[in-house]
Design a protein around this motif. Structure first.
Motif: not given
Lengths: 167, 450
Positions: B60-72
């Protein structure tokens, strides 16, 4: 031994390229989604699920590389003491082996979850991509990570010189 | 409760023998979870429940939509850097402030603040600014203690002024709105710049020879310097304005989720860097690679922290702490003071992210149950973390400075940092005593219909 390390260095390029492509795609797609939505009122409907997939690809393809470089986030507070006692290679070797071995259980579990998704026929909402592919990918890359950690751990004992300048 | 404390102790030991945090927290969290569920770490049913939790957490963490802010957001900071914007920001602040006594150090602080608005990491801000500002300050005969200290302290603003990687991690750990956290960081960040400027003034007032005045720049020069940074300013207003909902009117109707803001910011920074000729295919690749590797290690650590946090919650540590506070009738404010004390002590030895990951799962439920605002607590934690970055003996920003600048002793930098550290304590007191400083902007945002 040296051949093994060189092989590792060559092999790491492929996952790094894959992660870069995934990341660049993610950036361009997010940008296009916002522009399409606000200007043409036509958002990319699959953007959310593609974001999820691209993130999983980016993170898990380079996870073995991060582990091989020894660049996991860690606390180096006691380094001077271990260096002074000349125990740093023993410590790093043991830690690396332990980390590699303990991944065995999560790998199995992620695999089981992926297989279950395959049985149920789970697919993503808009594009209908079967979700077990992602589970397989995560399990496989975690397995490679475990392998890299174990090999690195062994190298700390038999040929620590080869592990210098790893990045 | 006992199990949680023992678990916490084992994590500390493992972390101190340099086991990566993800493995230390994941390992203890898994076994602890199994123990809580099955009554023993060898219980089959307990272990099955624990593994099931771990498996879900990983996928779930790897596919967490909200987490995409980190790399961006990391990507945005790195691209901006390739566009040579650190140099231009510095030139602008120098044109406005350089002629005062201590002015070049003040310009450094201001430029650090500006750079923080596009970069979410304190270490990156300090490392970048030291390359730009250090030669200039040496040229004008600034004492090394003042020049290095102004960069080390100014660099800490990177994690407070949005975008901020630490705030994103806090938001994800506590399920607090990242957009609101970003808004909340703005005023304390500006206060930080202001207080650091006072610290510079204080240093040169005590020791005028440590920071002589530079040349005076005419208004013509100032305006032309300002013109070179318009792109950065535009990018910042686009990203932050979009998050705030400033463009949410017809016909634009543009409001960004944090991921969208980060994506726009990264793409904008990419286009700016490209248009200035700062990017080749190989340097783009390097930026993408660095981002992916950093993001992957952050994700890993987050997975570990969540596994551990699940165990801590199951073991009832937060409830036990709340019960204790109620039983002893400790006033909420005293609890906050105690937590701040613990942070400042931990900050002496722990690096910022590790400290956050270890403590937030324990303190957050306690603080919110006492009626404090989760957004406010996030900013307080980040400000304390900033302080830890310049606190001896393990002030990480100080070490970065010594690494990049060379031939300066850590002692010299720490001596110079003292006034900045005191300024930080004043700022912390202000934020704790007057929460509206933090909450004004996020509350306004709520009123705008989010």
């Amino acid at each position: 031994m040296k051949a093994l390390v060189d092989l590792g260095r060559t092999l790491q390029r492929a996952p790094v390229y894959l992660a870069c492509v995934a990341l660049f795609t993610l950036m361009v797609m997010t940008f296009c989604d916002v522009i399409l939505r606000s200007v043409f009122n036509a958002p990319i409907e699959a953007a959310t699920e593609l974001t999820r997939i691209l993130m999983a690809i980016m993170v898990f393809s380079v996870l073995p590389v991060v582990s091989g470089h020894g660049s996991h986030i860690s606390v180096d507070l006691t380094d001077p003491w271990f260096d002074y006692m000349r125990l740093h290679n023993v410590r790093d070797g043991l830690v690396s082996l332990a980390c590699g071995v303990m991944l065995w259980w999560p790998i199995q579990r992620v695999w089981i979850l992926a297989e279950r998704a395959r049985d149920y026929g789970d697919v993503t909402e808009y594009l209908g991509i079967p979700t077990f592919y992602i589970g397989w990918f995560i399990a496989a890359s975690t397995a490679v990570t475990a392998l890299v950690l174990i090999l690195t751990g062994i190298l700390y004992f038999v040929a620590p010189k080869l592990l210098e300048n790893r990045t | 409760m006992t199990a949680a404390l023992i678990g916490f102790g084992i994590v500390l030991v493992l972390v101190l023998i340099r086991m990566p945090i993800v493995f230390a927290m994941g390992f203890v969290g898994t076994l602890g979870f199994a123990y809580e569920r099955g009554g023993s770490i060898f219980d089959e049913r307990g272990m099955k429940a624990a593994m099931s939790m771990v498996g879900r957490q990983i996928t779930d963490t790897a596919q967490d939509y909200g987490l995409s802010v980190v790399p961006l957001f990391i990507l945005m900071g790195l691209f901006v850097n390739k566009g040579g914007m650190a140099k231009e920001l510095y030139a602008v602040s120098n044109a406005f402030l350089g002629h005062m006594r201590g002015g070049i150090a003040m310009a450094t602080v201001a430029a650090c603040g500006g750079f923080s608005a596009i970069c979410g990491s304190s270490l990156a801000t300090a490392a970048t600014m030291s390359k730009v500002a250090m030669p200039e300050m040496r040229r004008y005969g600034y004492h090394d203690s003042l020049s290095t200290a102004s960069i080390a302290a100014g660099g800490t603003l990177g994690i407070l002024i949005p975008p901020s990687v630490i705030l994103v991690i806090y938001g994800l750990l506590t399920e607090t709105s990242i957009g609101k956290l970003f808004m909340a960081g703005i005023i304390p960040g500006i206060l930080g710049i202001f207080f650091y400027l006072l610290a510079v003034r204080w240093t040169v007032w005590r020791k005028p020879e440590s920071g002589p005045a530079g040349e005076k720049h005419g208004w013509g020069e100032r305006i032309s310097a300002l013109k070179s940074v318009w792109a950065v300013l535009l990018l910042f207003f686009l990203v932050i304005g979009g998050l705030y909902g400033a463009f949410d009117f017809a016909p634009l109707n543009l409001t960004f989720s944090p991921t969208e803001a980060a994506g726009m910011g990264a793409m904008g920074a990419f286009l700016i860097a490209l248009s200035r000729g700062g990017l080749t295919i190989s340097s783009t690749f390097e930026v993408l690679k660095e981002t992916a590797l950093t993001a992957a290690s952050l994700f890993a650590v987050l997975i570990g922290a969540q596994i551990f946090s699940n165990f801590i919650n199951l073991a009832g540590l937060p409830e036990a702490l709340i019960a204790m506070v109620t039983a002893y009738e400790v006033s909420p404010f005293v609890v906050i003071l105690m937590i701040l004390g613990i942070y400042i002590i931990l900050g002496c030895v722990f690096e910022s992210l590790s400290m956050l990951l270890l403590t937030v799962p324990i303190f957050f439920p306690l603080v919110t149950s006492l009626g404090y605002d989760p957004i406010w607590f996030g900013i307080v934690v980040v400000v304390v973390t900033e302080i830890s970055l310049i606190t001896p003996p393990v002030g990480l920003n100080v070490f970065i400075l010594r690494g990049v600048v060379g031939n300066v002793s850590t002692g010299t930098i720490f001596r110079g940092v003292t006034p900045f550290w005191i300024a930080d304590i004043f700022r912390l007191a202000l934020i704790v005593l007057v929460p509206i400083v933090v909450l004004y902007l996020p509350n306004q945002m709520g009123a705008m219909g989010h």
